[in-house]
Design a protein around this motif. Structure first.
Motif: not given
Length: 174
Positions: A47, A53, A143, A170, A172
């Motif tokens: 990511r 972000d 990320g 990583i 979600d």
């Protein structure tokens, strides 16, 4: 002397040549696999975080992950929300790359940047110590910022390999 003589209390079980061969093949294959892969391949792409972000992960929303970046590596510091959350003493560090602030041990607004220009050797050593000894050991990497992945001219950094980054994890977050 056979296997049965060596184990007088065991039931009579003979190892056949086929079983022995299969065991040998499985052992060889498992050892060969260890030499090929030192890192588990990433199941998701890396990511890449933009400044926008990161700003969304500044600890202002309850139940939303809290992220901070150091040296272009984005860490999930949510488990330290008492320090990094909305009213926490280090909340100024989250939602951005705060490399300079970590190096200088500063919460001054001018230091809340990724710019390391003009830092002393002692500050750079402090940065590396905190980066390696605290953040990379305590918080998962979620990320990277463009500064870590791209060269100054915007071309891809060929030396960057996410699978070589220690503690790369990583997940979600949504």
């Amino acid at each position: 002397m056979n296997v049965v003589d060596a184990c007088p209390n065991s039931q009579t079980t003979m190892v056949t040549p086929v079983q022995l061969f299969i065991t040998f093949v499985l052992l060889v294959l498992s050892l060969a696999g260890d030499n090929k892969l030192k890192h588990k391949p990433a199941s998701k792409p890396v990511r890449l975080f933009t400044d926008e972000d990161l700003k969304r992960h500044d600890g202002s929303e309850d139940g939303h992950p809290i992220y901070m970046a150091i040296k272009g590596v984005v860490f999930d510091v949510t488990k330290g929300k008492e320090f990094y959350g909305k009213d926490g003493p280090y909340n100024a560090l989250v939602g951005k790359d705060c490399t300079r602030a970590v190096a200088k041990m500063s919460l001054e607004p001018a230091d809340l940047t990724s710019d390391t220009t003009g830092l002393t050797e002692e500050q750079l050593q402090s940065l590396e110590s905190v980066f390696e000894g605290t953040y990379k050991t305590k918080y998962p990497i979620v990320g990277y910022t463009a500064i870590r992945i791209l060269n100054q001219d915007g071309s891809p950094n060929e030396d960057f390999k996410p699978e070589d980054q220690p503690h790369f994890n990583i997940r979600d977050e949504f």
